[in-house]
Scaffold this motif. Structure first.
Motif, PDB file in Angstrom:
ATOM      1  N   LEU A   1       0.834  -1.201   0.000  1.00 28.72           N
ATOM      2  CA  LEU A   1       0.000   0.000   0.000  1.00 28.72           C
ATOM      3  C   LEU A   1       0.868   1.250   0.000  1.00 28.72           C
ATOM      4  O   LEU A   1       0.592   2.234  -0.703  1.00 28.72           O
ATOM      5  N   ARG A   2       1.916   1.212   0.801  1.00 31.69           N
ATOM      6  CA  ARG A   2       2.818   2.364   0.885  1.00 31.69           C
ATOM      7  C   ARG A   2       3.502   2.633  -0.446  1.00 31.69           C
ATOM      8  O   ARG A   2       3.557   3.776  -0.925  1.00 31.69           O
ATOM      9  N   LEU A   3       4.031   1.595  -1.071  1.00 31.35           N
ATOM     10  CA  LEU A   3       4.812   1.766  -2.291  1.00 31.35           C
ATOM     11  C   LEU A   3       3.934   2.144  -3.484  1.00 31.35           C
ATOM     12  O   LEU A   3       4.320   2.986  -4.300  1.00 31.35           O
ATOM     13  N   VAL A   4       2.759   1.537  -3.588  1.00 30.02           N
ATOM     14  CA  VAL A   4       1.845   1.890  -4.674  1.00 30.02           C
ATOM     15  C   VAL A   4       1.414   3.351  -4.534  1.00 30.02           C
ATOM     16  O   VAL A   4       1.392   4.111  -5.506  1.00 30.02           O
ATOM     17  N   GLY A   5       1.085   3.756  -3.307  1.00 32.15           N
ATOM     18  CA  GLY A   5       0.675   5.141  -3.073  1.00 32.15           C
ATOM     19  C   GLY A   5       1.787   6.128  -3.379  1.00 32.15           C
ATOM     20  O   GLY A   5       1.553   7.169  -4.009  1.00 32.15           O
ATOM     21  N   ALA A   6       3.009   5.809  -2.951  1.00 28.19           N
ATOM     22  CA  ALA A   6       4.136   6.714  -3.192  1.00 28.19           C
ATOM     23  C   ALA A   6       4.470   6.805  -4.676  1.00 28.19           C
ATOM     24  O   ALA A   6       4.836   7.879  -5.179  1.00 28.19           O
ATOM     25  N   THR A   7       4.357   5.675  -5.403  1.00 25.97           N
ATOM     26  CA  THR A   7       4.610   5.692  -6.845  1.00 25.97           C
ATOM     27  C   THR A   7       3.608   6.596  -7.555  1.00 25.97           C
ATOM     28  O   THR A   7       3.969   7.381  -8.451  1.00 25.97           O
ATOM     29  N   ALA A   8       2.341   6.507  -7.164  1.00 24.97           N
ATOM     30  CA  ALA A   8       1.307   7.355  -7.766  1.00 24.97           C
ATOM     31  C   ALA A   8       1.580   8.832  -7.473  1.00 24.97           C
ATOM     32  O   ALA A   8       1.450   9.688  -8.364  1.00 24.97           O
ATOM     33  N   LEU A   9       1.963   9.148  -6.237  1.00 26.15           N
ATOM     34  CA  LEU A   9       2.262  10.536  -5.878  1.00 26.15           C
ATOM     35  C   LEU A   9       3.437  11.071  -6.686  1.00 26.15           C
ATOM     36  O   LEU A   9       3.414  12.216  -7.174  1.00 26.15           O
TER      37      LEU A   9
END
Length: 299
Positions: free
Chosen positions: A45-53
């Motif tokens: 969840l953290r990595l997917v969210g950070a990639t999108a940001l």
């Protein structure tokens, strides 16, 4: 053209301390959230969210991410190493304290100091730097010994995973410094690392049989937001921005504050024990980092 400064000003020191403080807190947040969100799912969840940001940031700043520049192979390798490091951290926190894990994780500068001279001859180690490496080796052996003893709950499995994470972090840095990645933008460099990990971690979570539940407590939501927005996005961009503008050796000395903050937050929040051995290891690692990053006058 970006002007590099020869010293750390008030802005740089403030940003560095802020990053180190959060990175120390971050390990405690991850450990405190594991009871509600399994480690690999939490990391996904953290990595997917950070990639999108990061992708949205690059669209806004008109920073090209997919233009061919010969960095793809090295970027994928850096991303794989970065992902493996995170896997070791998240799994390791199930078996050891946040403060112990952070001490072992921050042995990364020593791996860099050992490996970079194999490719960059001007980075060869000098006398005091070898002393620093010996300090680090002694600290690791001392702290690992404590993790195997029966005086408290054994932490050896988590400690070894944390040491592996430090090595993988160091290898990522070596790949960046010795390939075409050194010449690309900080945003694209971070995108390689986040995107590769974001693609792999959900599959890793499912392969481990973790249960995906979307009913999070307010604390878990806050933890994930902090880990994603500040930890994996803003603080990493800040770090890379500073590396492009300030002396890397002076910046690197600040990293020893992170284990200190992790020890403090772990003791206050998670009630983790602070042993004499851990304090000795922390002090020795800090001294080793200072010596390894020391350069003689005029170098």
């Amino acid at each position: 053209m970006t002007l590099r400064k020869t010293h750390l000003d008030t802005l740089a020191m403030s940003l560095l301390l802020g990053c180190c403080l959060f990175w120390g807190l971050q390990q405690v947040l991850i450990k405190a959230t594991i009871s509600e969100i399994p480690p690999m799912f939490q990391a996904s969840l953290r990595l997917v969210g950070a990639t999108a940001l990061l992708w949205l940031w690059c669209l806004w700043r008109k920073i090209p991410l997919f233009r061919g520049d010969g960095s793809l192979k090295a970027g994928l390798l850096a991303g794989a190493l970065f992902g493996a490091e995170f896997a070791c951290i998240y799994v390791g926190l199930q078996y050891t304290s946040a403060s112990r894990l952070t001490v072992f994780l921050y042995t990364s500068p020593f791996w860099v100091a050992l490996l970079v001279p194999l490719w960059v001859k001007s980075e060869r180690l000098r006398g005091l730097q070898w002393v620093g490496l010996l300090f680090a080796f002694a600290a690791v052996v001392f702290a690992l010994r404590e993790g195997f003893t029966g005086d408290h709950e054994p932490t050896a499995r988590g400690d070894l995973l944390a040491l592996a994470a430090g090595m993988l972090w160091g290898l990522t840095t070596v790949v960046i410094r010795t390939t075409r990645l050194v010449s690309i933008s900080a945003e694209k460099l971070l995108f390689y690392q986040l995107a590769v990990s974001a693609a792999a971690f959900p599959l890793l979570s499912l392969s481990l049989g973790e249960q995906w539940s979307w009913h999070f407590s307010p604390f878990a939501v806050t933890s994930l937001l902090l880990q994603t927005v500040i930890g994996a996005f803003a603080s990493y961009l800040l770090w890379m921005w500073m590396l492009g503008r300030y002396p890397a050796t002076k910046i690197s000395v600040f990293v020893f504050f992170t284990p200190l903050f992790a020890l403090l937050f772990g003791a206050l929040w998670l009630k983790e024990s602070v042993t004499t051995g851990l304090l000795v290891a922390l002090a020795t690692v800090a001294a080793g980092i200072v010596l390894v990053n020391r350069r003689p006058a005029g170098a």
